[in-house]
Design an enzyme around this catalytic site. Structure first.
Site, PDB file in Angstrom:
ATOM      1  N   ASP A  43       0.834  -1.197   0.000  1.00  0.00           N
ATOM      2  CA  ASP A  43       0.000   0.000   0.000  1.00  0.00           C
ATOM      3  C   ASP A  43       0.873   1.252   0.000  1.00  0.00           C
ATOM      4  OD1 ASP A  43      -2.097   1.866   0.501  1.00  0.00           O
ATOM      5  OD2 ASP A  43      -3.186   0.373   1.662  1.00  0.00           O
ATOM      6  N   THR A  85      -6.919   3.651  -1.885  1.00  0.00           N
ATOM      7  CA  THR A  85      -6.746   2.221  -1.626  1.00  0.00           C
ATOM      8  C   THR A  85      -7.848   1.360  -2.244  1.00  0.00           C
ATOM      9  OG1 THR A  85      -5.519   2.663   0.400  1.00  0.00           O
ATOM     10  CG2 THR A  85      -6.537   0.493   0.191  1.00  0.00           C
ATOM     11  N   ASN A 106     -12.528   5.442  -0.958  1.00  0.00           N
ATOM     12  CA  ASN A 106     -12.359   4.603   0.242  1.00  0.00           C
ATOM     13  C   ASN A 106     -13.577   4.642   1.146  1.00  0.00           C
ATOM     14  OD1 ASN A 106      -9.768   3.835  -0.423  1.00  0.00           O
ATOM     15  ND2 ASN A 106      -8.774   5.371   0.873  1.00  0.00           N
ATOM     16  N   LYS A 167      -6.631  -3.912   6.288  1.00  0.00           N
ATOM     17  CA  LYS A 167      -7.831  -3.152   5.923  1.00  0.00           C
ATOM     18  C   LYS A 167      -8.843  -4.053   5.225  1.00  0.00           C
ATOM     19  CE  LYS A 167      -5.009   0.938   4.727  1.00  0.00           C
ATOM     20  NZ  LYS A 167      -4.703   1.914   3.646  1.00  0.00           N
ATOM     21  N   ARG A 169     -10.713  -3.019   2.796  1.00  0.00           N
ATOM     22  CA  ARG A 169     -10.582  -2.689   1.377  1.00  0.00           C
ATOM     23  C   ARG A 169      -9.280  -3.211   0.771  1.00  0.00           C
ATOM     24  NH1 ARG A 169     -10.674   2.175   4.326  1.00  0.00           N
ATOM     25  NH2 ARG A 169      -8.728   3.364   4.411  1.00  0.00           N
ATOM     26  N   ASP A 305       1.338   2.418   4.151  1.00  0.00           N
ATOM     27  CA  ASP A 305       0.378   3.494   3.924  1.00  0.00           C
ATOM     28  C   ASP A 305       0.107   4.283   5.197  1.00  0.00           C
ATOM     29  OD1 ASP A 305      -1.817   4.655   2.065  1.00  0.00           O
ATOM     30  OD2 ASP A 305      -2.938   4.072   3.849  1.00  0.00           O
ATOM     31  N   HIS A 309       1.058   8.210   5.646  1.00  0.00           N
ATOM     32  CA  HIS A 309       0.068   9.228   5.997  1.00  0.00           C
ATOM     33  C   HIS A 309       0.499  10.022   7.216  1.00  0.00           C
ATOM     34  CE1 HIS A 309      -3.230   8.747   3.229  1.00  0.00           C
ATOM     35  NE2 HIS A 309      -3.247   7.426   3.399  1.00  0.00           N
ATOM     36  N   ASP A 352      -1.139   0.047  -4.825  1.00  0.00           N
ATOM     37  CA  ASP A 352      -2.463   0.569  -5.149  1.00  0.00           C
ATOM     38  C   ASP A 352      -2.462   2.040  -5.521  1.00  0.00           C
ATOM     39  OD1 ASP A 352      -1.699   1.228  -2.586  1.00  0.00           O
ATOM     40  OD2 ASP A 352      -3.654   0.834  -1.671  1.00  0.00           O
ATOM     41  N   HIS A 353      -1.434   2.762  -5.146  1.00  0.00           N
ATOM     42  CA  HIS A 353      -1.329   4.198  -5.453  1.00  0.00           C
ATOM     43  C   HIS A 353       0.013   4.691  -4.958  1.00  0.00           C
ATOM     44  CE1 HIS A 353      -2.024   4.957  -1.186  1.00  0.00           C
ATOM     45  NE2 HIS A 353      -3.106   4.187  -1.248  1.00  0.00           N
TER      46      HIS A 353
END
Length: 557
Positions: A43, A85, A106, A167, A169, A305, A309, A352-353
């Protein structure tokens, strides 16, 4: 009548010949072992970070092994904006953008305007080691297309399909609609769970590494630097960099003592121990597998991730996370060797990004070398990374400002339901307004959003074209990000360098979600002995759809 001597001899000879063992034949080739395919999503692992930092990792690490034994696709590009995500994972596992999959973000607002997971399903219930609970769970009901796992289940009903993440997701799209097990971490329970959408019980192997006791043991010691000289040599920012977040008293500098955090289970997600928990569960799932059945093991490692953040991609925490992840992957690959043989498993790794730097590091040239190099020479950065610092967008503040604008236009009433990156949602009362008044509200909210300096474009989600243009223009990327029947009124696209605040520590940290290449370009590494060239590097831009295509090929689909 007596037999003639010649006839008697011929008869004996024939009898002898008929009693010989048949001539040896070549045995049929052994059946090919059932495929064991691991898909692994790191992630927030941007291509620009992989390009800069993978060569700095040790040769005995997991990433170096993948580079030696497989192919590194350096520029895998998503074809949509809203680089988050859920849209990222769904795109990888379906090969479809949010416009087609229906996974547009999300989170979405619930009836009260509170942001909840886009996968929340009122008909599903959380399942723990003790069985189903009364708590609302998550499901894949919003997804409009099939997944890699769905295709495998249709082809091989007896396949083993396990998906694990911190997560929901991160786990649900990898497992598809009918997994053997789909698991994610619930910090409120300090345990891995699933939902009744995927099963009524947890697999027995979850009881080793997925319980509160096992996870608390991971947090028994603080998170310290694994190799302080290495981190100091590579990080361009200080450990106490302004702009870094503090998750509930956990602190902004090393060591990070879990006992200081108000919610230790939540803090674990933002540490390398979160990935350790996922990988340990993965090893237990592998040990329990039936080697005669095809297996898809879908893993999403989310700690990178959460760390990004909170602390930003240039932080000491981000560098230490990468070093620890590299070592953890090396161990995990060795376990795969032991269980299946070096040639008995294949792997596709991607992300994912991407991510952007903290706004506060704009004044540190070493943290943004792309600003002092190519641009000063009249060139451009290949990842479109920003040099300015526009900052953070507080979605709740935006919702308050929009609600005030609506009241000025329409009078008292609740008109704006909420803002969930990157969408604005209206209340049922606003949606039910007569046509002319509804249009006036839409225009007023659009004009209000455009007054925010961090917002570059505002799109009326009802006016998206019936078909999207080819190519990678921002308009085409936005078109592919917005599904029909999306439930939102407006899409607010942030400028490069600005982003919706993640809310982990409001006013600090960084995020992603833009249509720019620093957010939508990720790496992909494919290891498949005998089927994928070893040591190859692909520099040409590659579509994100290659992730599913590669996994399908390795699964024999």
């Amino acid at each position: 009548m007596a037999m003639r001597p010649l006839a008697f001899a011929v008869g004996i000879l024939a009898l002898g010949c008929s009693s010989r063992a048949p001539a040896p034949t070549t045995p049929p080739p052994s059946p090919r072992p059932a495929p064991l395919v691991v898909t692994l999503v790191v992630d927030q692992f941007a291509a620009w970070i992989a390009e800069d930092r993978l060569p700095m990792l040790p040769e005995d690490g997991g990433f170096a092994r993948l580079r030696r034994e497989g192919t590194w696709y350096r520029h895998v590009r998503y074809g949509h904006a809203a680089t988050d995500t859920a849209p990222g994972h769904s795109s990888l596992y379906t090969g479809q953008p949010p416009r087609e999959s229906g996974i547009l973000a999300n989170e979405v607002p619930d009836a009260r305007g509170e942001r909840v997971s886009i996968l929340r399903d009122e008909s599903a219930r959380v399942v723990t080691s003790e069985g189903a609970t009364d708590a609302v769970g998550s499901s894949i009901a919003r997804l409009r297309v099939d997944t890699l796992a769905d295709a495998l289940r249709a082809r091989s009903p007896g396949a083993v399909i396990v998906s694990i993440s911190l997560k929901d997701r991160g786990a649900i799209f990898g497992g598809g609609r009918h997994p053997t097990a789909t698991l994610w971490f619930d910090p409120s329970r300090d345990a891995f769970v699933t939902s009744t959408a995927f099963g009524q019980t947890l697999p027995s192997w979850v009881n080793r590494a997925g319980t509160p006791a096992a996870l608390q043991a991971l947090r028994a010691t603080p998170w310290t630097l694994s190799d302080e000289p290495w981190v100091r040599a590579h990080a361009a920012t200080p450990d106490d960099q302004p702009g870094e977040g503090d998750l509930g008293g956990w602190g902004r500098t090393f060591p990070h003592d879990f006992t200081r955090a108000r919610r230790p289970a939540g803090a674990m997600r933002a540490s390398p121990m979160g990935d350790t928990a996922v990988l340990r569960l993965a090893e237990d799932a592998l040990s329990a597998r039936d080697p005669r059945a095809p297996m898809l093991l879908a893993l999403s490692l989310s700690s990178n991730d959460y760390i990004g953040h909170l602390f930003g991609p240039d932080s000491w925490e981000a560098w230490d996370q990468l070093r620890r992840l590299d070592a953890s992957l090396a161990i995990f690959f060795s376990r795969l060797d032991a269980l299946a043989g070096r040639d008995g498993w294949t792997l596709v790794l991607s992300a994912d990004h991407g991510i952007t730097s903290l706004p506060e590091v704009a004044s540190i040239p070493a943290a943004r070398p792309w600003c002092d190099g190519p641009r000063q020479r009249g060139g451009s950065d290949p990842y479109e990374r920003p040099c300015g610092a526009l900052g953070r967008i507080d979605p709740d503040h935006v919702a308050t400002v929009l609600q005030a604008a609506a009241v000025r236009l329409l009078g008292e009433g609740r008109w704006v339901l909420g803002v969930a990156d990157p969408y604005v949602y209206l209340t049922p009362e606003a949606e039910a307004l007569p046509g002319p008044r509804r249009e006036l509200l839409q225009l007023a909210l659009t004009a209000t959003l455009r007054q925010f300096p961090e917002i570059e474009r505002v799109i009326d989600t009802r006016t998206v074209a019936a078909s999207c243009a080819e190519g990678e223009s921002v308009e085409a990327l936005l078109c592919r990000a917005i599904p029909e029947r999306n439930g939102a009124a407006l899409y607010a696209q942030a400028r490069a360098g600005a982003f919706f605040d993640s809310g982990y520590d409001l006013g600090r940290g960084t995020s992603h979600g833009s249509p720019y290449l620093f957010d939508r370009t990720v790496p992909m590494l494919v290891r498949a002995p005998g089927r994928e060239p070893a040591g190859r590097v692909v520099d040409e831009p590659t579509s994100y759809t290659e992730f599913r295509r590669q996994a399908e090929r390795l699964l024999g689909l």
